[in-house]
Design a protein around this motif. Structure first.
Motif: not given
Length: 293
Positions: A56, A58, A68, A83, A86, A99, A192, A194, A288
């Motif tokens: 993940l 961000q 996020w 998160q 998720f 993370v 993922v 962002h 996702s």
């Protein structure tokens, strides 16, 4: 507001550790006692899960590991802006989880105060006691003025010491890839990314193209700000993005409606509704991380 941000950040860290059972891992891995440090969070099986790993990433700005969008945390709820959903769902589906913390790039320390030069002696008929009182009043006026108009960020009063090999989001992702993702046991890696996380991923591909292609099955981008032309992405990278990535973007169109692409890279899809912070939990989990194209 700054105090609220610190409280939010610490509370999210507490949730990652206590609710999600994630472990904080310090960066750089060989950090010394004297130098600044960052960290990421790993699930217990992040390095050992033989099947699949979720990473993940961000966006940029004030958000830290596990977040996020801070605005969503404040104005809506933790499920919208963190998160946590998720991570929880990923663990239920048998994923190891990493993370990242791409915005923890430096340590801010107070700059040593410069010594105030002594005034040059002046010949004056004014009594010494009167001159001292006058100087004290002038000094107080200056202190009051600077205190009133002080920059909230205390620019000029602090200095930033970069964290070794993690001094930018792009450096951070490259470091985590080299020291963690590439050494993880998982055959299949899912990402993922962002906002700025998408840009960092394209930069990673420019430096580790073969490795990324060999390990990453699919990437779900959310309002990614990457630009394949400005970032000089090769044609082979562009083709890989087209096949293995999807970018869900803020849009009033129904969820998953194709959105006209701005550049010839990964297809863009509607996230289901416009969100003022750029992130929207309508980027559903199965779209996702189960995006095995």
């Amino acid at each position: 507001m700054q105090g609220h941000c610190i409280i939010i950040t610490q509370y999210v860290y507490e949730l990652l550790e206590k609710k999600c059972n994630m472990t904080k891992v310090i960066l750089p891995v060989d950090v010394t006692e004297e130098e600044p440090r960052s960290f990421i969070y790993l699930s217990a099986d992040a390095m050992s899960n033989p099947a699949k790993l979720l990473v993940l990433i961000q966006g940029d700005g004030v958000v830290r590991a596990g977040q996020w969008a801070r605005r969503l945390i404040i104005n809506q709820d933790l499920d919208s802006g963190t998160q946590i959903p998720f991570i929880t769902r990923a663990k239920e589906e048998g994923y190891g989880v990493m993370v990242l913390n791409p915005n923890e790039n430096h340590l801010e320390v107070e700059r040593p105060a410069k010594p105030t030069p002594l005034p040059s002696p002046e010949v004056s008929d004014e009594p010494a006691e009167k001159r001292e009182r006058k100087d004290e009043r002038e000094s107080k006026k200056k202190r009051d003025f600077y205190e009133k108009y002080r920059n909230p960020q205390k620019e000029g009063e602090t200095e930033q010491i970069p964290i070794r090999e993690n001094s930018s989001p792009e450096e951070h992702l490259l470091y985590v890839w080299d020291h963690f993702v590439s050494n993880a046991a998982a055959r299949n890696v899912f990402i993922v990314a962002h906002s700025y996380g998408g840009l960092s991923l394209v930069e990673l591909m420019s430096q580790r193209e073969a490795q990324v292609k060999n390990r990453v099955c699919a990437v779900a981008m959310t309002d990614s700000v990457h630009n394949i032309w400005h970032q000089d992405a090769s044609k082979s990278i562009q083709e890989w993005l087209q096949q293995h990535c999807r970018n869900w973007v803020s849009s009033p169109e129904p969820l998953d409606t194709p959105v006209e692409p701005m550049l010839p890279d990964c297809p863009r899809l509607s996230a289901g509704r416009v969100c003022d912070s750029g992130f929207n939990t309508a980027y559903t989990f199965h779209l996702s991380i189960s995006l095995n194209l």
